[in-house]
Design an enzyme around this catalytic site. Structure first.
Site, PDB file in Angstrom:
ATOM      1  N   PRO A  88      -8.665  -1.014   9.100  1.00 53.54           N
ATOM      2  CA  PRO A  88      -7.548   0.182   9.180  1.00 53.54           C
ATOM      3  C   PRO A  88      -6.148  -0.375   9.111  1.00 53.54           C
ATOM      4  CG  PRO A  88      -9.007  -0.698  11.215  1.00 53.54           C
ATOM      5  CD  PRO A  88      -9.387  -1.430  10.084  1.00 53.54           C
ATOM      6  N   ASP A 138       0.679  -1.180  -0.045  1.00 49.04           N
ATOM      7  CA  ASP A 138      -0.124  -0.028  -0.018  1.00 49.04           C
ATOM      8  C   ASP A 138       0.776   1.328  -0.025  1.00 49.04           C
ATOM      9  OD1 ASP A 138      -2.048  -1.547   0.080  1.00 49.04           O
ATOM     10  OD2 ASP A 138      -2.344  -1.635   2.261  1.00 49.04           O
ATOM     11  N   HIS A 176      -4.883  -1.763  -5.709  1.00 47.91           N
ATOM     12  CA  HIS A 176      -3.941  -0.641  -6.247  1.00 47.91           C
ATOM     13  C   HIS A 176      -4.879   0.239  -6.808  1.00 47.91           C
ATOM     14  CE1 HIS A 176      -0.176  -3.528  -7.231  1.00 47.91           C
ATOM     15  NE2 HIS A 176      -0.766  -3.467  -5.945  1.00 47.91           N
ATOM     16  N   GLY A 191     -10.961  -3.274   3.596  1.00 45.66           N
ATOM     17  CA  GLY A 191     -11.543  -2.051   4.497  1.00 45.66           C
ATOM     18  C   GLY A 191     -10.875  -2.051   5.951  1.00 45.66           C
ATOM     19  N   GLY A 218       1.425   2.840  -2.504  1.00 40.05           N
ATOM     20  CA  GLY A 218       1.011   3.925  -3.678  1.00 40.05           C
ATOM     21  C   GLY A 218       1.570   3.352  -5.055  1.00 40.05           C
ATOM     22  N   LYS A 219       2.016   2.250  -5.030  1.00 40.25           N
ATOM     23  CA  LYS A 219       2.552   1.317  -6.295  1.00 40.25           C
ATOM     24  C   LYS A 219       1.604   1.839  -7.562  1.00 40.25           C
ATOM     25  CE  LYS A 219       2.545  -2.605  -4.289  1.00 40.25           C
ATOM     26  NZ  LYS A 219       2.199  -2.105  -2.980  1.00 40.25           N
ATOM     27  N   GLY A 220       0.135   1.628  -7.253  1.00 44.49           N
ATOM     28  CA  GLY A 220      -0.892   1.775  -8.506  1.00 44.49           C
ATOM     29  C   GLY A 220      -0.762   3.124  -9.109  1.00 44.49           C
TER      30      GLY A 220
HETATM   31  P1  GDP Z   1      -0.723   0.124  -3.424  1.00 44.20           P
HETATM   32  O1  GDP Z   1      -1.318  -1.206  -3.074  1.00 44.20           O
HETATM   33  O2  GDP Z   1       0.665   0.355  -3.164  1.00 44.20           O
HETATM   34  O3  GDP Z   1      -0.999   0.519  -5.013  1.00 44.20           O
HETATM   35  O4  GDP Z   1      -1.357   1.420  -2.525  1.00 44.20           O
HETATM   36  P2  GDP Z   1      -2.814   1.633  -2.343  1.00 44.20           P
HETATM   37  O5  GDP Z   1      -3.588   2.037  -3.516  1.00 44.20           O
HETATM   38  O6  GDP Z   1      -3.461   0.386  -1.602  1.00 44.20           O
HETATM   39  O7  GDP Z   1      -3.039   2.499  -1.211  1.00 44.20           O
HETATM   40  C1  GDP Z   1      -2.358   4.071  -1.369  1.00 44.20           C
HETATM   41  C2  GDP Z   1      -3.475   4.884  -1.111  1.00 44.20           C
HETATM   42  O8  GDP Z   1      -2.692   6.198  -0.941  1.00 44.20           O
HETATM   43  C3  GDP Z   1      -4.488   5.122  -2.305  1.00 44.20           C
HETATM   44  O9  GDP Z   1      -5.754   5.363  -1.657  1.00 44.20           O
HETATM   45  C4  GDP Z   1      -3.777   5.936  -3.005  1.00 44.20           C
HETATM   46  O10 GDP Z   1      -4.888   6.937  -3.818  1.00 44.20           O
HETATM   47  C5  GDP Z   1      -3.265   7.032  -2.166  1.00 44.20           C
HETATM   48  N1  GDP Z   1      -1.994   7.895  -2.566  1.00 44.20           N
HETATM   49  C6  GDP Z   1      -0.946   7.698  -3.348  1.00 44.20           C
HETATM   50  N2  GDP Z   1      -0.144   8.452  -3.450  1.00 44.20           N
HETATM   51  C7  GDP Z   1      -0.560   9.301  -2.533  1.00 44.20           C
HETATM   52  C8  GDP Z   1      -0.138  10.758  -2.317  1.00 44.20           C
HETATM   53  O11 GDP Z   1       1.073  11.138  -2.627  1.00 44.20           O
HETATM   54  N3  GDP Z   1      -0.800  11.479  -1.522  1.00 44.20           N
HETATM   55  C9  GDP Z   1      -1.981  11.124  -0.902  1.00 44.20           C
HETATM   56  N4  GDP Z   1      -2.665  11.851   0.049  1.00 44.20           N
HETATM   57  N5  GDP Z   1      -2.557   9.944  -1.291  1.00 44.20           N
HETATM   58  C10 GDP Z   1      -1.792   9.003  -2.136  1.00 44.20           C
HETATM   59  P1  IMO Z   2      -0.920  -4.052  -2.263  1.00 41.83           P
HETATM   60  O1  IMO Z   2      -0.295  -4.828  -3.595  1.00 41.83           O
HETATM   61  C1  IMO Z   2      -1.159  -4.657   1.915  1.00 41.83           C
HETATM   62  C2  IMO Z   2      -0.919  -8.745   3.770  1.00 41.83           C
HETATM   63  C3  IMO Z   2      -2.116  -9.128   4.489  1.00 41.83           C
HETATM   64  C4  IMO Z   2      -1.839  -9.968   5.444  1.00 41.83           C
HETATM   65  C5  IMO Z   2      -0.419 -10.648   4.566  1.00 41.83           C
HETATM   66  C6  IMO Z   2      -1.137 -12.034   4.116  1.00 41.83           C
HETATM   67  O2  IMO Z   2      -2.228  -3.456  -2.185  1.00 41.83           O
HETATM   68  O3  IMO Z   2       0.113  -3.443  -1.614  1.00 41.83           O
HETATM   69  P2  IMO Z   2      -2.792 -12.881   2.161  1.00 41.83           P
HETATM   70  O4  IMO Z   2      -3.876 -12.608   1.760  1.00 41.83           O
HETATM   71  O5  IMO Z   2      -1.541 -12.301   1.088  1.00 41.83           O
HETATM   72  O6  IMO Z   2      -2.283 -14.108   2.339  1.00 41.83           O
HETATM   73  O7  IMO Z   2      -2.240 -11.976   3.391  1.00 41.83           O
HETATM   74  O8  IMO Z   2      -0.243  -9.953   3.607  1.00 41.83           O
HETATM   75  N1  IMO Z   2      -1.130  -8.071   2.440  1.00 41.83           N
HETATM   76  C7  IMO Z   2      -1.298  -6.842   2.026  1.00 41.83           C
HETATM   77  N2  IMO Z   2      -0.900  -5.860   2.791  1.00 41.83           N
HETATM   78  N3  IMO Z   2      -1.072  -4.505   0.735  1.00 41.83           N
HETATM   79  C8  IMO Z   2      -1.206  -5.484  -0.011  1.00 41.83           C
HETATM   80  O9  IMO Z   2      -1.056  -5.425  -1.233  1.00 41.83           O
HETATM   81  C9  IMO Z   2      -0.965  -6.776   0.264  1.00 41.83           C
HETATM   82  N4  IMO Z   2      -1.349  -8.073   0.211  1.00 41.83           N
HETATM   83  C10 IMO Z   2      -1.183  -9.014   1.342  1.00 41.83           C
HETATM   84  O10 IMO Z   2      -2.749  -8.076   5.009  1.00 41.83           O
HETATM   85  O11 IMO Z   2      -1.080  -9.099   6.484  1.00 41.83           O
HETATM   86 MG    MG Z   3      -2.768  -1.525  -1.825  1.00 43.45          MG
END
Ligand code: GDP
Ligand code: IMO
Ligand code: MG
Length: 431
Positions: free
Chosen positions: A305, A13, A41, A303, A15-17
């Site tokens: 926290p 999480d 993502h 969802g 912000g890779k996406g």
């Molecule tokens: P990923 O799994 O690495 O792609 O990351 P996620 O999308 O799960 O979580 C990153 C969250 O941060 C998402 O809700 C993005 O929209 C948000 N996000 C990404 N870059 C930024 C940033 O520079 N600032 C803010 N405020 N939000 C960001």
């Molecule tokens: P992105 O690509 C954050 C975590 C789960 C759990 C552990 C194992 O969005 O960054 P799993 O279902 O993979 O067997 O769960 O890994 N986890 C992630 N946490 N972002 C993710 O992906 C995750 N993918 C798995 O919360 O702790």
């Molecule tokens: Mg993510």
């Protein structure tokens, strides 16, 4: 550079996406190479939010080829649903743009049932998985009983193998996990429907990528999860069931060593983690609540926290070494506005011993105490910043210190969730 991998350097999480979506503008092909729909993502484009779980985050740019590589485990029903959703919103409508590896493994309903039943039984020993069947699907792959997409070509044979697997899984579900067994007819009906949908996308994606690279196309590899969730190098057993580091891009996409030009690591300007496991720089209480609210730190997959912590440079150095990062994109700097002082973890302490690098044996992380350096915060909003010079001096100081301690070249800085809210210092495709 022509081939670039984007990987998470923390616990996912990061912000890779958003960064993949941004870089996809300069790429021809975007490839996912591991994980499944446990990834989520998020892309914010023209004020609209999209969450991609299986389809690579190049899908919002017209004409980009999106490859689902052999290293992924793919829930076919979830993939069909994600395609419908994207198309319903007017994106990714050209069927020739999706290439689904014949060798990727399918996540079946019994994998989900096992994942959930195991977690429920584990009580306070639970990993906190997403419950999407990812671990059980990779187990079957390694046990050489998994079902791959190429099985769908001959449905009668697929049905026989499915029935054999289901009998084993039902015995395990009932006798060991005390969970309800699954019926075969519903799975067969679902798979018949989904088969018709997905067969047209099947492809020898390794051969396709070799040709694309030979033709000089730009290929972007999209990592999922993060270095600390890597099955070998992360906080085992609180990890996911795949290798998430950059080298996994090669095996997971069927690309030869030497074909990857650069790795871009993605970090948040602080740290988060979803699920259980050690987290040395974790913050609890009101400050964590504030960052969680301002950063909208609730898992996009489930969802839940997210746990919150300070930026950890021990992790950053570890990730830089494992991934061989060319540069670092630091996201969510804007979320730190108004927090003063800021802290950065510079080392871990166990008794009197200080560790500046990751201590051997990952269970050591459960015992370490973080050693912090304090830096002054800033109060100005960063959302309109388009260049480093637009940032308050304390924000620049924070960035410089993080880059110095992480041994990383800062390539991008995120100041908001939308595609445009990114300061690009160096784009690997244009470097
Ligand atoms: P990923 O799994 O690495 O792609 O990351 P996620 O999308 O799960 O979580 C990153 C969250 O941060 C998402 O809700 C993005 O929209 C948000 N996000 C990404 N870059 C930024 C940033 O520079 N600032 C803010 N405020 N939000 C960001
Ligand atoms: P992105 O690509 C954050 C975590 C789960 C759990 C552990 C194992 O969005 O960054 P799993 O279902 O993979 O067997 O769960 O890994 N986890 C992630 N946490 N972002 C993710 O992906 C995750 N993918 C798995 O919360 O702790
Ligand atoms: Mg993510």
């Amino acid at each position: 550079m022509k081939t670039v991998a984007v990987v998470g350097t923390q616990w996912g999480d990061e912000g890779k996406g958003k960064i993949v979506d941004l870089l996809a503008a300069d790429a021809d092909v975007v490839v996912r190479f591991q994980g499944g729909n446990n990834a989520a993502h998020t892309l914010v484009v023209n004020g609209e939010k999209f969450i991609l779980r299986l389809i690579p985050a190049g899908a919002l740019h017209p004409g980009k080829v999106c490859v689902i590589g052999n290293g992924m485990v793919v829930d076919p029903i979830a993939l069909a649903g994600e395609l419908d959703e994207l198309r319903g919103r007017g994106h990714f409508t050209d069927a020739s743009l999706l290439k689904l590896s014949c060798d990727a493994h399918m996540v079946m309903p019994y994998h989900r049932a096992i994942d959930r039943a195991r977690e429920a039984r584990a009580g306070n020993r639970a990993i906190g998985t997403t419950g999407f069947g990812i671990g059980p699907a990779y187990e079957d792959k390694m046990a050489r009983v998994g079902l791959r997409f190429d099985e769908l070509a001959n449905f009668a044979r697929f049905r026989t193998r499915l029935a054999r697997n289901l009998a084993d899984k039902n015995a395990y579900l009932k006798a060991v996990l005390k969970a309800k067994p699954l019926g075969i007819s519903e799975i067969v009906d679902q798979m018949k429907r989904v088969r018709r949908r997905l067969l047209p996308y099947l492809c020898d994606t390794g051969a396709y990528l070799a040709e694309a690279i030979a033709a000089g196309k730009r290929v972007l590899f999209e990592g999922a999860h993060g270095t600390m969730l890597d099955i070998d190098h992360g906080t085992y057993p609180f990890v996911t069931s795949s290798n998430c580091i950059a080298s996994a891009a090669l095996a997971g996409a069927g690309v030869a060593p030497g074909r990857l030009d650069a790795v871009l690591g993605i970090s948040k300007a602080y740290t988060t983690r979803v699920g259980a496991g050690p987290f040395p720089s974790e913050i609890k209480g009101r400050l964590a609540d504030r960052l969680r609210t301002e950063g909208e730190e609730f898992g996009s997959a489930t969802g839940r926290p997210r746990r919150i912590g300070w930026f950890d440079t021990v992790l950053a150095r570890f990730a830089a070494r494992l991934n061989g990062t060319w540069g670092l994109a630091l996201t969510k700097l804007d979320v730190l506005t108004g927090i003063d002082p800021l802290r950065v973890c510079v080392a871990y302490q166990v008794g009197k011993q200080l560790f500046y690098e990751m201590p051997p044996g990952r269970s050591a992380l459960e015992r370490v105490r973080p050693v912090y350096e304090e830096l002054p915060g800033w109060s100005e909003s960063l959302s309109d910043a388009q260049a480093v010079d637009d940032l308050p001096s304390n924000a620049r100081r924070y960035l410089e210190r993080i880059a110095e301690l992480s041994g990383a070249r800062l390539a991008m800085i995120g100041v908001g969730a939308s595609r445009e809210a990114t300061i690009v210092l160096s784009n690997p495709f244009l470097a």
